[in-house]
Motif scaffolding. Structure first.
Motif, short mmCIF file in Angstrom:
data_model
loop_
_atom_site.label_atom_id
_atom_site.label_comp_id
_atom_site.label_asym_id
_atom_site.label_seq_id
_atom_site.Cartn_x
_atom_site.Cartn_y
_atom_site.Cartn_z
N UNK A 184 -4.69 -12.49 -5.64
CA UNK A 184 -4.23 -12.75 -7.00
C UNK A 184 -3.04 -11.88 -7.37
N UNK A 185 -2.41 -11.28 -6.36
CA UNK A 185 -1.28 -10.38 -6.63
C UNK A 185 -0.07 -11.19 -7.08
N UNK A 186 0.45 -10.85 -8.23
CA UNK A 186 1.70 -11.44 -8.72
C UNK A 186 2.78 -10.36 -8.59
N UNK A 187 3.61 -10.43 -7.57
CA UNK A 187 4.58 -9.37 -7.36
C UNK A 187 5.69 -9.37 -8.41
N UNK A 188 6.12 -8.19 -8.77
CA UNK A 188 7.32 -8.05 -9.60
C UNK A 188 8.57 -8.14 -8.75
N UNK A 189 8.47 -7.60 -7.53
CA UNK A 189 9.59 -7.62 -6.58
C UNK A 189 9.05 -7.94 -5.19
N UNK A 190 9.88 -8.63 -4.41
CA UNK A 190 9.58 -8.83 -3.00
C UNK A 190 10.78 -8.35 -2.20
N UNK A 214 8.74 3.23 -9.64
CA UNK A 214 9.28 2.80 -10.93
C UNK A 214 8.26 2.01 -11.75
N UNK A 215 7.07 1.81 -11.18
CA UNK A 215 5.98 1.17 -11.91
C UNK A 215 5.81 -0.30 -11.64
N UNK A 216 6.48 -0.84 -10.61
CA UNK A 216 6.41 -2.25 -10.32
C UNK A 216 5.44 -2.54 -9.18
N UNK A 217 4.96 -3.78 -9.14
CA UNK A 217 4.20 -4.26 -8.00
C UNK A 217 5.18 -4.86 -7.01
N UNK A 218 5.24 -4.29 -5.81
CA UNK A 218 6.19 -4.75 -4.79
C UNK A 218 5.44 -5.12 -3.52
N UNK A 219 5.88 -6.18 -2.89
CA UNK A 219 5.32 -6.60 -1.61
C UNK A 219 6.48 -6.85 -0.65
N UNK A 220 6.13 -7.00 0.61
CA UNK A 220 7.15 -7.15 1.65
C UNK A 220 6.95 -8.46 2.41
N UNK A 221 7.95 -9.29 2.38
CA UNK A 221 8.05 -10.51 3.21
C UNK A 221 7.13 -11.65 2.80
N UNK A 222 6.29 -11.48 1.80
CA UNK A 222 5.36 -12.54 1.42
C UNK A 222 5.50 -12.86 -0.07
N UNK A 223 5.84 -14.08 -0.42
CA UNK A 223 6.08 -15.22 0.47
C UNK A 223 7.52 -15.40 0.90
N UNK A 224 8.39 -14.48 0.54
CA UNK A 224 9.81 -14.62 0.87
C UNK A 224 10.25 -13.50 1.81
N UNK A 225 10.62 -13.88 3.04
CA UNK A 225 11.01 -12.88 4.03
C UNK A 225 12.52 -12.73 4.14
N UNK A 226 13.25 -13.54 3.40
CA UNK A 226 14.71 -13.52 3.52
C UNK A 226 15.19 -14.84 4.09
N UNK A 227 16.36 -15.27 3.64
CA UNK A 227 16.92 -16.54 4.07
C UNK A 227 17.99 -16.37 5.13
N UNK A 241 22.34 -3.45 8.30
CA UNK A 241 21.00 -3.71 7.76
C UNK A 241 21.12 -4.67 6.59
N UNK A 242 20.20 -5.62 6.52
CA UNK A 242 20.20 -6.60 5.42
C UNK A 242 18.80 -6.72 4.84
N UNK A 243 18.71 -6.54 3.54
CA UNK A 243 17.46 -6.72 2.81
C UNK A 243 17.65 -7.78 1.73
N UNK A 244 16.66 -8.65 1.58
CA UNK A 244 16.63 -9.55 0.44
C UNK A 244 15.70 -8.96 -0.61
N UNK A 245 16.13 -9.00 -1.86
CA UNK A 245 15.28 -8.55 -2.96
C UNK A 245 15.11 -9.69 -3.95
N UNK A 246 13.85 -10.00 -4.25
CA UNK A 246 13.50 -11.03 -5.22
C UNK A 246 12.91 -10.36 -6.45
#
Length: 294
Positions: A184-190, A214-227, A241-246
């Motif tokens: 049920x995790x709703x990420x603030x950032x991916x 900074x107080x946010x819920x952050x996850x890595x690669x799920x559901x967006x791993x980068x385009x 190095x390339x990171x996508x941030x959602x």
């Protein structure tokens, strides 16, 4: 929605007086200048057409320039052409005539209606009232896609030459109803790093830790791993190095009216802090050569 006059720039680079940090920021989906002909071609009303925008992401990350990094941003809308795809991910069902043999007509993204020239916007809403000519589709690739990527490549190459390595941050937003599968995790950032292939693991972990602090819920690669952009430009073995941030849109925009929430300045300030801390981390560890090559 803004209309794009014929002499309007399709994208722009906002530059500091001198680049001081080895970062390039990119906002490819926040464009909101809609060509009049495109709007007339669409079966959708203007508000519906905007559903695929990464709303105001260019503004959320605008302080990158003050930190000393260039910011490349699109003015053209994602619904018109999506530069976070291969150049020729095209759906033959959208066109009158035959696509060239080098077109990738079988990708998952094409099948889902989200190729280089999208067939749909959010909630599976069909964009066009008629088929496009093949010539029109290919012309968009030549006029917009190729110049955009040429500009992005120059920024990355210049950064690499100046600093000996570089970090591309590809900036996006996601719908507020996104959940991590099986929870049920709703990420603030991916943070997306193509499952560890587009950036140093330390860099990805640091991005996550900063956001959490900074107080946010952050996850890595799920559901967006980068385009495509993250995958194509991330070359950790070469010091690139390339990171996508959602960013979760519901944090800062009303997803019905598409107007900024009162919280917008606070989210922008938090993102500015994130960018500053990322630059400090890279400055600290780059002196040891940690990011120059993997």
């Amino acid at each position: 929605m803004e209309h794009m006059p014929s002499d309007c720039g399709l994208f722009e680079v906002r530059e500091p007086e001198a680049q001081r940090i080895p970062f390039v920021y990119n906002s490819p989906h926040s464009g909101r200048a809609y060509p009049v002909d495109f709007v007339e071609q669409s079966r959708l009303d203007p508000s519906s057409l905007r559903r695929s925008e990464d709303h105001f992401v260019d503004e959320l990350f605008s302080s990158a320039v003050e930190l000393g990094a260039p910011l490349l941003l699109a003015h053209f809308p994602r619904a018109f052409i999506d530069v976070n795809r291969e150049p020729y991910e095209l759906d033959p069902r959208m066109f009158d005539g035959s696509l060239p043999p080098y077109a990738n007509i079988g990708s998952v993204r094409v099948a889902g209606g989200l190729g280089t020239i999208p067939r749909i916007v959010a909630e599976n809403m069909e964009i066009y009232s008629r088929r496009l000519s093949v010539e029109e589709g290919l012309a968009r690739v030549e006029a917009i896609y190729k110049p955009y990527h040429a500009c992005l490549r120059r920024l990355i190459a210049r950064t690499h030459v100046q600093f000996g390595f570089g970090v591309l941050i590809d900036c996006h937003s996601m719908p507020g109803n996104i959940r991590v599968a099986g929870s049920n995790i709703r990420p603030d950032f991916i943070i997306g790093d193509r499952y560890g292939t587009s950036a140093s693991a330390d860099l990805s972990r640091t991005a996550m830790h900063i956001l959490e602090d900074l107080g946010f819920t952050a996850v890595r690669n799920k559901p967006y791993a980068g385009g495509f952009i993250t995958e194509h430009y991330g070359r950790p073995a070469r010091g690139l190095h390339a990171l996508q941030i959602e960013v979760n849109r519901s944090l800062y925009v009303d997803e019905t009216s598409l107007l900024k929430r009162p919280q917008f300045p606070a989210i922008a300030a938090a993102i500015a802090s994130f960018m500053r801390q990322m630059a400090e981390y890279v400055d600290l560890y780059a002196s040891h050569g940690a990011l120059a090559a993997e």
